[in-house]
Design a protein around this motif. Structure first.
Motif, mmCIF file in Angstrom:
data_model
loop_
_atom_site.group_PDB
_atom_site.id
_atom_site.type_symbol
_atom_site.label_atom_id
_atom_site.label_comp_id
_atom_site.label_asym_id
_atom_site.label_seq_id
_atom_site.Cartn_x
_atom_site.Cartn_y
_atom_site.Cartn_z
ATOM 1 N N ARG A 109 13.149 -24.363 -11.017
ATOM 2 C CA ARG A 109 13.477 -25.485 -10.146
ATOM 3 C C ARG A 109 13.366 -26.790 -10.931
ATOM 4 N NH1 ARG A 109 8.535 -23.601 -9.703
ATOM 5 N NH2 ARG A 109 6.729 -24.978 -9.459
ATOM 6 N N ALA A 110 14.238 -27.716 -10.641
ATOM 7 C CA ALA A 110 14.223 -29.009 -11.318
ATOM 8 C C ALA A 110 13.021 -29.824 -10.871
ATOM 9 C CB ALA A 110 15.513 -29.767 -11.025
ATOM 10 N N ILE A 111 12.458 -30.592 -11.787
ATOM 11 C CA ILE A 111 11.354 -31.492 -11.453
ATOM 12 C C ILE A 111 11.683 -32.882 -11.969
ATOM 13 C CG2 ILE A 111 9.563 -29.713 -11.408
ATOM 14 C CD1 ILE A 111 8.755 -30.581 -14.237
ATOM 15 N N SER A 112 11.049 -33.892 -11.366
ATOM 16 C CA SER A 112 11.241 -35.260 -11.822
ATOM 17 C C SER A 112 10.041 -36.105 -11.442
ATOM 18 C CB SER A 112 12.515 -35.870 -11.221
ATOM 19 O OG SER A 112 12.416 -35.933 -9.808
ATOM 20 N N VAL A 113 9.891 -37.221 -12.106
ATOM 21 C CA VAL A 113 8.761 -38.104 -11.858
ATOM 22 C C VAL A 113 8.884 -38.758 -10.487
ATOM 23 C CG1 VAL A 113 8.423 -38.591 -14.302
ATOM 24 C CG2 VAL A 113 9.967 -40.045 -12.955
ATOM 25 N N ALA A 114 7.760 -39.268 -9.998
ATOM 26 C CA ALA A 114 7.735 -40.032 -8.743
ATOM 27 C C ALA A 114 7.173 -41.414 -9.055
ATOM 28 C CB ALA A 114 6.869 -39.335 -7.702
ATOM 29 N N THR A 115 7.953 -42.437 -8.810
ATOM 30 C CA THR A 115 7.522 -43.789 -9.146
ATOM 31 C C THR A 115 6.969 -44.563 -7.957
ATOM 32 O OG1 THR A 115 9.799 -44.568 -8.812
ATOM 33 C CG2 THR A 115 9.160 -43.969 -11.058
ATOM 34 N N PRO A 153 1.584 -43.938 -3.369
ATOM 35 C CA PRO A 153 0.391 -44.504 -3.989
ATOM 36 C C PRO A 153 0.245 -44.109 -5.468
ATOM 37 C CG PRO A 153 -0.186 -42.559 -2.722
ATOM 38 C CD PRO A 153 1.276 -42.814 -2.463
ATOM 39 N N MET A 154 -0.362 -45.015 -6.215
ATOM 40 C CA MET A 154 -0.539 -44.791 -7.645
ATOM 41 C C MET A 154 -1.691 -43.817 -7.899
ATOM 42 S SD MET A 154 0.470 -45.804 -10.769
ATOM 43 C CE MET A 154 1.145 -47.463 -10.629
ATOM 44 N N ARG A 155 -1.386 -42.788 -8.678
ATOM 45 C CA ARG A 155 -2.408 -41.812 -9.061
ATOM 46 C C ARG A 155 -2.480 -41.743 -10.589
ATOM 47 N NH1 ARG A 155 0.280 -39.687 -4.602
ATOM 48 N NH2 ARG A 155 1.879 -38.856 -5.989
ATOM 49 N N VAL A 156 -3.689 -41.625 -11.108
ATOM 50 C CA VAL A 156 -3.893 -41.573 -12.549
ATOM 51 C C VAL A 156 -4.451 -40.207 -12.932
ATOM 52 C CG1 VAL A 156 -6.236 -42.525 -12.449
ATOM 53 C CG2 VAL A 156 -4.881 -42.792 -14.542
ATOM 54 N N VAL A 157 -4.007 -39.691 -14.055
ATOM 55 C CA VAL A 157 -4.528 -38.428 -14.566
ATOM 56 C C VAL A 157 -5.658 -38.758 -15.530
ATOM 57 C CG1 VAL A 157 -4.003 -36.272 -15.748
ATOM 58 C CG2 VAL A 157 -2.246 -37.384 -14.366
ATOM 59 N N ALA A 158 -6.854 -38.759 -15.008
ATOM 60 C CA ALA A 158 -8.054 -39.088 -15.775
ATOM 61 C C ALA A 158 -9.229 -38.987 -14.826
ATOM 62 C CB ALA A 158 -7.970 -40.495 -16.360
ATOM 63 N N SER A 159 -10.423 -39.088 -15.361
ATOM 64 C CA SER A 159 -11.618 -39.069 -14.522
ATOM 65 C C SER A 159 -12.328 -40.411 -14.641
ATOM 66 C CB SER A 159 -12.564 -37.949 -14.957
ATOM 67 O OG SER A 159 -13.820 -38.089 -14.327
ATOM 68 N N ARG A 160 -12.507 -41.093 -13.513
ATOM 69 C CA ARG A 160 -13.208 -42.378 -13.554
ATOM 70 C C ARG A 160 -14.658 -42.196 -14.021
ATOM 71 N NH1 ARG A 160 -10.442 -43.634 -8.472
ATOM 72 N NH2 ARG A 160 -9.020 -45.386 -8.771
ATOM 73 N N LEU A 175 2.493 -35.525 -14.225
ATOM 74 C CA LEU A 175 3.365 -36.693 -14.117
ATOM 75 C C LEU A 175 4.816 -36.255 -13.974
ATOM 76 C CD1 LEU A 175 0.762 -38.136 -15.193
ATOM 77 C CD2 LEU A 175 2.278 -39.623 -16.503
ATOM 78 N N ALA A 176 5.215 -35.245 -14.744
ATOM 79 C CA ALA A 176 6.612 -34.804 -14.752
ATOM 80 C C ALA A 176 7.062 -34.277 -13.395
ATOM 81 C CB ALA A 176 6.816 -33.730 -15.820
ATOM 82 N N ARG A 177 6.160 -33.685 -12.634
ATOM 83 C CA ARG A 177 6.559 -33.158 -11.323
ATOM 84 C C ARG A 177 6.179 -34.082 -10.172
ATOM 85 N NH1 ARG A 177 2.548 -27.906 -10.606
ATOM 86 N NH2 ARG A 177 0.645 -29.048 -10.046
ATOM 87 N N GLY A 178 5.739 -35.289 -10.502
ATOM 88 C CA GLY A 178 5.521 -36.305 -9.477
ATOM 89 C C GLY A 178 4.162 -36.321 -8.823
ATOM 90 N N ASP A 179 3.171 -35.598 -9.376
ATOM 91 C CA ASP A 179 1.844 -35.556 -8.775
ATOM 92 C C ASP A 179 0.979 -36.751 -9.159
ATOM 93 O OD1 ASP A 179 2.508 -33.197 -7.604
ATOM 94 O OD2 ASP A 179 1.403 -31.922 -8.995
ATOM 95 N N ALA A 180 1.371 -37.482 -10.189
ATOM 96 C CA ALA A 180 0.653 -38.678 -10.636
ATOM 97 C C ALA A 180 1.654 -39.552 -11.374
ATOM 98 C CB ALA A 180 -0.529 -38.302 -11.521
ATOM 99 N N GLN A 181 1.253 -40.787 -11.650
ATOM 100 C CA GLN A 181 2.169 -41.732 -12.295
ATOM 101 C C GLN A 181 1.674 -42.257 -13.637
ATOM 102 O OE1 GLN A 181 1.204 -42.214 -8.921
ATOM 103 N NE2 GLN A 181 3.025 -41.086 -8.293
ATOM 104 N N LEU A 182 0.394 -42.073 -13.946
ATOM 105 C CA LEU A 182 -0.170 -42.743 -15.116
ATOM 106 C C LEU A 182 -1.183 -41.845 -15.820
ATOM 107 C CD1 LEU A 182 -0.006 -45.581 -16.468
ATOM 108 C CD2 LEU A 182 -1.913 -46.267 -14.990
ATOM 109 N N TYR A 183 -1.053 -41.757 -17.143
ATOM 110 C CA TYR A 183 -2.001 -40.998 -17.963
ATOM 111 C C TYR A 183 -2.310 -41.828 -19.203
ATOM 112 C CZ TYR A 183 -3.349 -37.415 -21.473
ATOM 113 O OH TYR A 183 -3.964 -36.702 -22.495
ATOM 114 N N PRO A 184 -3.394 -42.631 -19.148
ATOM 115 C CA PRO A 184 -3.788 -43.407 -20.322
ATOM 116 C C PRO A 184 -4.684 -42.563 -21.222
ATOM 117 C CG PRO A 184 -5.158 -43.996 -18.457
ATOM 118 C CD PRO A 184 -4.236 -42.911 -17.978
ATOM 119 N N ARG A 185 -4.468 -42.637 -22.515
ATOM 120 C CA ARG A 185 -5.275 -41.830 -23.432
ATOM 121 C C ARG A 185 -6.044 -42.730 -24.384
ATOM 122 N NH1 ARG A 185 -6.618 -36.189 -23.666
ATOM 123 N NH2 ARG A 185 -7.915 -36.080 -25.526
#
Length: 273
Positions: free
Chosen positions: A150-156, A159-166, A197-207
């Motif tokens: 199935r095709a996937i795409s980002v979600a812009t 609400p903004m979600r980040v891939v990281a742990s505060r 991010l690619a499937r739209g579950d989050a928008q930001l991944y800072p490393r």
């Protein structure tokens, strides 16, 4: 960036190789796991080298050079040129040892310094993410064959979600989350971060911590094929082939759009001074 030639046959080959490696990894995963420490302090198990050997067997007939994590650790670095595969046979060895399932097989194709094809396969769940010139898609490889494509795409959209742990991330993360009005964070291991991010579950991944090219190439290819972007702190696309510094990546931002990635990169640069 589209590949200079049709990469679809190589995508299928990489997928087949990843499935074969996943099968071997799961065999080791089903037994008591013995780990040793590499010279850089990271753990390695018998699954890492064995999975890379399987992948190399599949890729060798193409004649395309391969930059493999375990090969590099053994001092084997081929002449890469402008077109080569990048392989991390077991990304997330710590997760593998913890048995939390958040580890992947990563295979990418780099052309002229950028990843143009990537396969990320999570052996335990069978979740597989693929990106190439034809777009990004997900499928299920748990049966040993890829199904349910199935095709996937980002979600812009918010609400903004980040891939990281505060709670366990870099000290600068809290400031970044405040600036971008992040509503929630999602913590996951290995290159699955790019795939969320690619499937739209989050928008930001800072490393903010070190990575090597084999950690990121496949994930970057998937995310970019899905409409996202990966940039270094100068706002430029993250590039590959950094032989002179041991294939280490600089800090980077992966995001659901180039604009968001560049704004976050500028903020990160300001925070880090």
């Amino acid at each position: 960036m589209a590949a200079s030639v049709d990469t679809r046959p190589l995508t299928e080959l990489a997928l087949t190789a990843a499935i074969a490696a996943a099968k071997l990894i799961l065999d080791v995963y089903s037994r008591p796991i013995a780990a040793v420490t590499k010279s850089d302090g990271s753990p390695v198990t018998e699954a890492d080298a064995a999975a890379e050997a399987v992948i190399l067997d599949y890729l060798r007939p193409t004649g395309i050079p391969v930059l493999g994590e375990e090969s590099v650790a053994a001092g084997i670095i081929p002449v890469l040129g402008e077109r080569y595969f990048v392989v991390d046979p077991l990304d997330g060895t710590k997760e593998f040892i913890k048995r939390n399932g958040e580890f992947t097989v990563n295979i990418a194709l780099v052309e002229h310094g950028v990843p143009v094809m990537g396969v990320v396969l999570a052996p335990v769940s069978g979740e597989t993410f693929i990106g190439d010139a034809g777009g990004a898609y997900a499928c299920d490889a748990s049966s040993g064959i890829a199904t349910g494509k199935r095709a996937i795409s980002v979600a812009t959209a918010a609400p903004m979600r980040v891939v990281a742990s505060r709670s366990h991330g870099h000290a600068a993360l809290a400031s970044l989350c405040e600036t971008f009005a992040v509503e929630s964070d999602v913590s996951v291991g290995s290159s699955l971060k790019f795939c969320l991010l690619a499937r739209g579950d989050a928008q930001l991944y800072p490393r903010f911590t070190p990575t090597c090219e084999w950690d990121t190439a496949a994930g970057q290819a998937v995310l970019e094929a899905a409409g996202g972007a990966v940039v270094t702190l100068d706002g430029e696309r993250m590039r590959y082939g950094k032989h002179d510094i041991g294939f280490l990546n600089p800090y980077f931002v992966a995001a659901s759009s180039l604009d968001l990635a560049r704004r976050a990169a500028a903020e990160m640069s300001s925070i880090l001074g």
